[in-house]
Motif scaffolding. Structure first.
Motif, short mmCIF file in Angstrom:
data_model
loop_
_atom_site.label_atom_id
_atom_site.label_comp_id
_atom_site.label_asym_id
_atom_site.label_seq_id
_atom_site.Cartn_x
_atom_site.Cartn_y
_atom_site.Cartn_z
N LEU A 47 106.32 -10.17 -28.96
CA LEU A 47 107.15 -11.30 -28.53
C LEU A 47 108.17 -10.88 -27.48
CD1 LEU A 47 107.70 -13.13 -31.94
CD2 LEU A 47 106.20 -13.81 -30.05
N ALA A 48 108.72 -9.67 -27.63
CA ALA A 48 109.70 -9.19 -26.65
C ALA A 48 109.04 -8.92 -25.30
CB ALA A 48 110.38 -7.92 -27.17
N MET A 49 107.80 -8.50 -25.32
CA MET A 49 107.10 -8.18 -24.08
C MET A 49 106.29 -9.34 -23.52
SD MET A 49 107.89 -5.14 -23.17
CE MET A 49 106.66 -4.84 -21.93
N LEU A 50 106.30 -10.48 -24.20
CA LEU A 50 105.47 -11.61 -23.79
C LEU A 50 105.81 -12.09 -22.37
CD1 LEU A 50 103.24 -13.55 -24.58
CD2 LEU A 50 104.98 -15.07 -25.53
N ILE A 51 107.07 -12.38 -22.10
CA ILE A 51 107.47 -12.87 -20.79
C ILE A 51 107.26 -11.81 -19.71
CG2 ILE A 51 109.39 -13.79 -19.42
CD1 ILE A 51 108.29 -15.74 -21.50
N PRO A 52 107.72 -10.55 -19.91
CA PRO A 52 107.44 -9.54 -18.88
C PRO A 52 105.94 -9.34 -18.63
CG PRO A 52 109.12 -8.71 -20.38
CD PRO A 52 108.61 -10.00 -20.96
N ASN A 53 105.15 -9.38 -19.70
CA ASN A 53 103.71 -9.23 -19.51
C ASN A 53 103.12 -10.39 -18.73
OD1 ASN A 53 103.40 -6.74 -20.70
ND2 ASN A 53 102.88 -7.54 -22.70
N LEU A 54 103.56 -11.61 -19.03
CA LEU A 54 103.07 -12.77 -18.28
C LEU A 54 103.40 -12.64 -16.80
CD1 LEU A 54 103.85 -15.75 -20.69
CD2 LEU A 54 101.62 -14.85 -20.06
N VAL A 55 104.60 -12.19 -16.50
CA VAL A 55 105.01 -12.03 -15.10
C VAL A 55 104.20 -10.93 -14.43
CG1 VAL A 55 106.91 -11.35 -13.60
CG2 VAL A 55 107.32 -12.95 -15.46
N VAL A 56 104.13 -9.76 -15.06
CA VAL A 56 103.45 -8.62 -14.43
C VAL A 56 101.96 -8.87 -14.30
CG1 VAL A 56 102.87 -6.17 -14.71
CG2 VAL A 56 105.19 -6.95 -15.15
N THR A 85 96.96 -1.81 -12.59
CA THR A 85 96.50 -2.59 -13.74
C THR A 85 96.23 -1.69 -14.95
OG1 THR A 85 95.47 -4.18 -12.22
CG2 THR A 85 94.75 -4.25 -14.52
N VAL A 86 95.51 -0.61 -14.73
CA VAL A 86 95.20 0.30 -15.83
C VAL A 86 96.47 0.96 -16.37
CG1 VAL A 86 94.03 2.48 -16.39
CG2 VAL A 86 92.83 0.71 -15.12
N GLY A 87 97.35 1.37 -15.46
CA GLY A 87 98.60 2.01 -15.88
C GLY A 87 99.47 1.10 -16.72
N TYR A 88 99.61 -0.15 -16.30
CA TYR A 88 100.45 -1.08 -17.06
C TYR A 88 99.80 -1.42 -18.40
CZ TYR A 88 103.72 -4.78 -18.11
OH TYR A 88 104.68 -5.54 -18.73
N THR A 89 98.48 -1.54 -18.41
CA THR A 89 97.78 -1.82 -19.67
C THR A 89 97.92 -0.65 -20.64
OG1 THR A 89 96.22 -3.23 -18.48
CG2 THR A 89 95.56 -2.48 -20.66
N GLN A 90 97.80 0.58 -20.13
CA GLN A 90 97.99 1.76 -20.98
C GLN A 90 99.41 1.82 -21.53
OE1 GLN A 90 95.89 4.11 -22.09
NE2 GLN A 90 94.17 3.10 -21.12
N PHE A 91 100.39 1.47 -20.68
CA PHE A 91 101.78 1.45 -21.13
C PHE A 91 101.93 0.49 -22.31
CE2 PHE A 91 105.73 -1.05 -20.91
CZ PHE A 91 106.64 -0.05 -21.22
N ASN A 92 101.36 -0.71 -22.20
CA ASN A 92 101.45 -1.68 -23.29
C ASN A 92 100.74 -1.19 -24.54
OD1 ASN A 92 102.99 -4.01 -22.53
ND2 ASN A 92 101.47 -4.34 -20.94
N LYS A 93 99.59 -0.55 -24.37
CA LYS A 93 98.85 -0.04 -25.52
C LYS A 93 99.66 1.02 -26.26
CE LYS A 93 95.23 2.85 -25.48
NZ LYS A 93 93.94 3.41 -25.08
N HIS A 94 100.25 1.96 -25.49
CA HIS A 94 101.06 3.01 -26.12
C HIS A 94 102.32 2.42 -26.76
CE1 HIS A 94 98.62 6.33 -24.84
NE2 HIS A 94 98.69 5.98 -23.58
#
Length: 192
Positions: free
Chosen positions: A94-103, A174-183
């Motif tokens: 929930l905290a990352m929802l808005i930043p993730n939508l933007v990025v 794209t891969v870097g940001y996705t890996q960041f979210n996964k970690h």
């Protein structure tokens, strides 16, 4: 235990072997770490999968007369970190929802730019076909159109190089940001 500690401990346990053979064995285990890192595993996960250096040395030396060298000191293993709870993961989501939508919206728009530049590249490379069709259908050959086709092909090569570079940059982002979210969701200390 990290890679360096693991390899050092294994090297100590295999001290009774010939140096060349010990070097080959340690090189094999370094390859295990490299392969695990490529698949996204942390060094601690790779060590856990491989087992303890003492057990590995015991298995390697089992068919030989050499016994593993006992070490005079105790090396404590780090306690495995606990995984995040479902409530914690939900809070982070929930905290990352808005930043993730933007990025991810920005990344999607950059992928749109990549597709647009790639389409332009294809268009530049199709200009000779259009030129030949124009000559056949209209029965007229005009030299300025030939020069325009040559210029279009030149632009096509420039756009091709730019398209490849741009696609690599956007893919890495794209891969870097996705890996960041996964970690982040897993709770690992090392994010990228």
């Amino acid at each position: 235990m990290d890679k360096t500690q693991f390899l050092n401990e294994l090297g100590v346990k295999l001290a009774g072997l010939e140096p060349e053979e010990r070097f080959e064995i340690l090189a094999d285990y370094e390859e295990h770490f490299a392969a695990g890192a490529v698949s996204g595993k942390s060094e601690q996960e790779i060590v856990f999968d491989l087992g303890s250096p003492e057990e590995i040395a015991r298995d390697i030396l089992a068919g030989r007369t050499e016994e593993p060298v006992e070490e005079a000191y105790y090396v404590p293993r780090p306690i495995a970190s606990k995984k995040r709870s479902t409530g914690s993961k939900t809070g982070i989501f929930l905290a990352m929802l808005i930043p993730n939508l933007v990025v991810y919206s920005l990344l999607l728009s950059f992928w749109g730019v990549v597709v647009g530049v790639a389409a332009s590249t294809v268009g530049f490379f199709l200009t000779p076909i259009a030129f030949v069709l124009d000559v056949i259908l209209n029965h007229s050959f005009e030299i300025y159109k030939l020069f325009a086709v040559i210029a279009g092909l030149g632009l096509g090569f420039i756009f091709l190089v730019f398209t490849i570079w741009l696609a690599k940059v956007v893919l890495l982002a794209t891969v870097g940001y996705t890996q960041f979210n996964k970690h982040l969701m897993k709770g690992e200390k090392k994010h990228v």
